[in-house]
Design a protein around this motif. Structure first.
Motif, PDB file in Angstrom:
ATOM      1  N   ALA A 213       0.834  -1.204   0.000  1.00 46.06           N
ATOM      2  CA  ALA A 213       0.000   0.000   0.000  1.00 46.06           C
ATOM      3  C   ALA A 213       0.871   1.258   0.000  1.00 46.06           C
ATOM      4  CB  ALA A 213      -0.927  -0.005   1.204  1.00 46.06           C
ATOM      5  N   LYS A 214       1.936   1.251   0.789  1.00 45.78           N
ATOM      6  CA  LYS A 214       2.817   2.415   0.837  1.00 45.78           C
ATOM      7  C   LYS A 214       3.575   2.597  -0.471  1.00 45.78           C
ATOM      8  CE  LYS A 214       3.415   2.819   5.822  1.00 45.78           C
ATOM      9  NZ  LYS A 214       4.365   2.808   6.968  1.00 45.78           N
ATOM     10  N   MET A 215       3.956   1.492  -1.105  1.00 43.74           N
ATOM     11  CA  MET A 215       4.612   1.597  -2.416  1.00 43.74           C
ATOM     12  C   MET A 215       3.695   2.282  -3.422  1.00 43.74           C
ATOM     13  SD  MET A 215       7.771   0.388  -2.875  1.00 43.74           S
ATOM     14  CE  MET A 215       7.850  -0.279  -4.541  1.00 43.74           C
ATOM     15  N   LEU A 216       2.429   1.885  -3.426  1.00 40.97           N
ATOM     16  CA  LEU A 216       1.470   2.485  -4.348  1.00 40.97           C
ATOM     17  C   LEU A 216       1.245   3.955  -4.017  1.00 40.97           C
ATOM     18  CD1 LEU A 216      -0.471   2.075  -6.713  1.00 40.97           C
ATOM     19  CD2 LEU A 216      -2.201   1.324  -5.065  1.00 40.97           C
ATOM     20  N   LEU A 221       4.030   4.955 -10.125  1.00 43.52           N
ATOM     21  CA  LEU A 221       3.712   3.795 -10.958  1.00 43.52           C
ATOM     22  C   LEU A 221       2.309   3.278 -10.668  1.00 43.52           C
ATOM     23  CD1 LEU A 221       7.086   1.817 -10.711  1.00 43.52           C
ATOM     24  CD2 LEU A 221       6.370   3.451 -12.474  1.00 43.52           C
ATOM     25  N   THR A 222       1.704   2.666 -11.666  1.00 46.43           N
ATOM     26  CA  THR A 222       0.395   2.055 -11.504  1.00 46.43           C
ATOM     27  C   THR A 222       0.550   0.693 -10.830  1.00 46.43           C
ATOM     28  OG1 THR A 222       0.488   0.865 -13.604  1.00 46.43           O
ATOM     29  CG2 THR A 222      -0.367   3.140 -13.652  1.00 46.43           C
ATOM     30  N   LEU A 226       3.846  -1.778 -10.959  1.00 49.97           N
ATOM     31  CA  LEU A 226       4.496  -2.297  -9.757  1.00 49.97           C
ATOM     32  C   LEU A 226       4.527  -3.822  -9.775  1.00 49.97           C
ATOM     33  CD1 LEU A 226       2.967   0.133  -7.114  1.00 49.97           C
ATOM     34  CD2 LEU A 226       5.362   0.016  -7.791  1.00 49.97           C
ATOM     35  N   ARG A 227       3.437  -4.421 -10.217  1.00 52.85           N
ATOM     36  CA  ARG A 227       3.392  -5.888 -10.316  1.00 52.85           C
ATOM     37  C   ARG A 227       4.430  -6.374 -11.320  1.00 52.85           C
ATOM     38  NH1 ARG A 227       1.015  -8.847 -14.089  1.00 52.85           N
ATOM     39  NH2 ARG A 227      -0.405  -7.187 -14.758  1.00 52.85           N
ATOM     40  N   ALA A 228       4.496  -5.712 -12.468  1.00 52.15           N
ATOM     41  CA  ALA A 228       5.429  -6.146 -13.503  1.00 52.15           C
ATOM     42  C   ALA A 228       6.882  -6.063 -13.031  1.00 52.15           C
ATOM     43  CB  ALA A 228       5.241  -5.292 -14.757  1.00 52.15           C
ATOM     44  N   ASN A 229       7.166  -5.086 -12.175  1.00 50.03           N
ATOM     45  CA  ASN A 229       8.534  -4.888 -11.701  1.00 50.03           C
ATOM     46  C   ASN A 229       9.049  -6.049 -10.848  1.00 50.03           C
ATOM     47  OD1 ASN A 229       8.752  -2.462 -13.004  1.00 50.03           O
ATOM     48  ND2 ASN A 229       8.470  -1.199 -11.183  1.00 50.03           N
ATOM     49  N   ILE A 230       8.133  -6.819 -10.257  1.00 57.27           N
ATOM     50  CA  ILE A 230       8.575  -7.947  -9.419  1.00 57.27           C
ATOM     51  C   ILE A 230       8.195  -9.292 -10.036  1.00 57.27           C
ATOM     52  CG2 ILE A 230       8.614  -6.662  -7.251  1.00 57.27           C
ATOM     53  CD1 ILE A 230       5.868  -7.788  -6.601  1.00 57.27           C
TER      54      ILE A 230
END
Length: 273
Positions: A213-216, A221-222, A226-230
């Motif tokens: 939640a804090k990353m978002l 980034l959407t 963020l999902r794609a990055n990991i």
């Protein structure tokens, strides 16, 4: 604001009382509460927070800047009758937390021109981390919306929306915590299945949700980015995501939100002509 009056003294009213006192917006004695018939609950609130409680209509409403409807929706009509006979002043703001009930219904049962604001907080208000949407009725202007914004900011974040968006708000943030708890429940059970101790799994699960939640919140980034990055090709995350895609989880979540929004709209139709 010098005084607020609550009609209804349930969990959400208590959360707002805690928020107001924590933010020092009002002294406890300037917060007044009543309810339908539960004297024990009123005494509990008085002893816990020092707020004023009463069964006297005049004492409750006189000089109240904000009158907050925090009873169950089924009691809305009785509350409207109660208010209509109360000689309300034109500048007293009626704030409704009644799920599914449009401002037009309330305005029809109140004196002409009475400002009404509809709000939809969620249960995270209990820890002062709510997501609250507010929508103006016909007679609520900038002053009224600013007062309500400041009031609900004591229990979390506040966004102003058009009232026609309230069904979507209900489906996303109103019901949203339950969806997240459902996902947490599934992950917790899955953690046990792969051998994690319950206490360890719970600790990891909590921090994972907080961190995501804090990353978002802090990133531009959407969620998809963020999902794609990991999600490395051929990696563990990719293996898990592929199963979610095969099982149609994204479509199920979208259908879940659409069903909640449809139900919210259906509930509201009972109060429209």
């Amino acid at each position: 604001m010098k005084k607020i009056a609550f009609i209804g003294a349930g969990a959400m009213a208590e959360s707002l009382v805690k928020g107001i006192l924590t933010a020092e917006q009002l002294p406890a004695e300037a917060i007044w509460l009543t309810n339908h018939a539960n004297d024990e609950r009123l005494e509990e609130m008085h002893h816990a927070y020092g707020v004023s409680v009463t069964r006297n209509q005049t004492d409750l409403l006189i000089d109240a800047d904000v009158i907050l409807l925090s009873m169950k929706p089924k009691d809305a009509e009785a509350a409207m009758a109660y208010l209509k006979e109360s000689n309300l002043k034109p500048d007293q703001i009626i704030v409704s937390m009644l799920a599914g009930i449009p401002t037009s219904f309330l305005e029809e049962h109140l004196p002409e021109g009475q400002p009404v604001v509809r709000v939809m907080p969620n249960t995270s208000a209990t820890i002062l981390e709510a997501a609250t949407a507010i929508a103006a009725g016909v007679h609520a202007g900038n002053r009224e919306m600013q007062v309500v914004h400041e009031l609900f900011h004591t229990v979390g974040a506040v966004v102003q929306v058009k009232e026609e968006d309230m069904d979507g708000v209900t489906a996303i943030s109103g019901s949203g915590p339950a969806y997240l708890y459902y996902l947490m429940e599934a992950l917790e059970e899955a953690g046990k299945q792969v051998g994690l101790e319950e206490s360890v799994g719970k600790q990891l699960l909590i921090q994972t949700f907080i961190g995501a939640a804090k990353m978002l919140e802090q990133s531009e980034l959407t969620p998809a980015q963020l999902r794609a990055n990991i999600t490395s090709a051929g990696g563990t995350t990719a293996a898990g995501i592929s199963v979610l895609e095969e099982q149609g989880v994204k479509a199920a979540i979208q259908a879940c939100v659409q069903a909640a929004a449809a139900r919210s709209k259906e509930m509201g139709q009972a109060y429209t002509k």
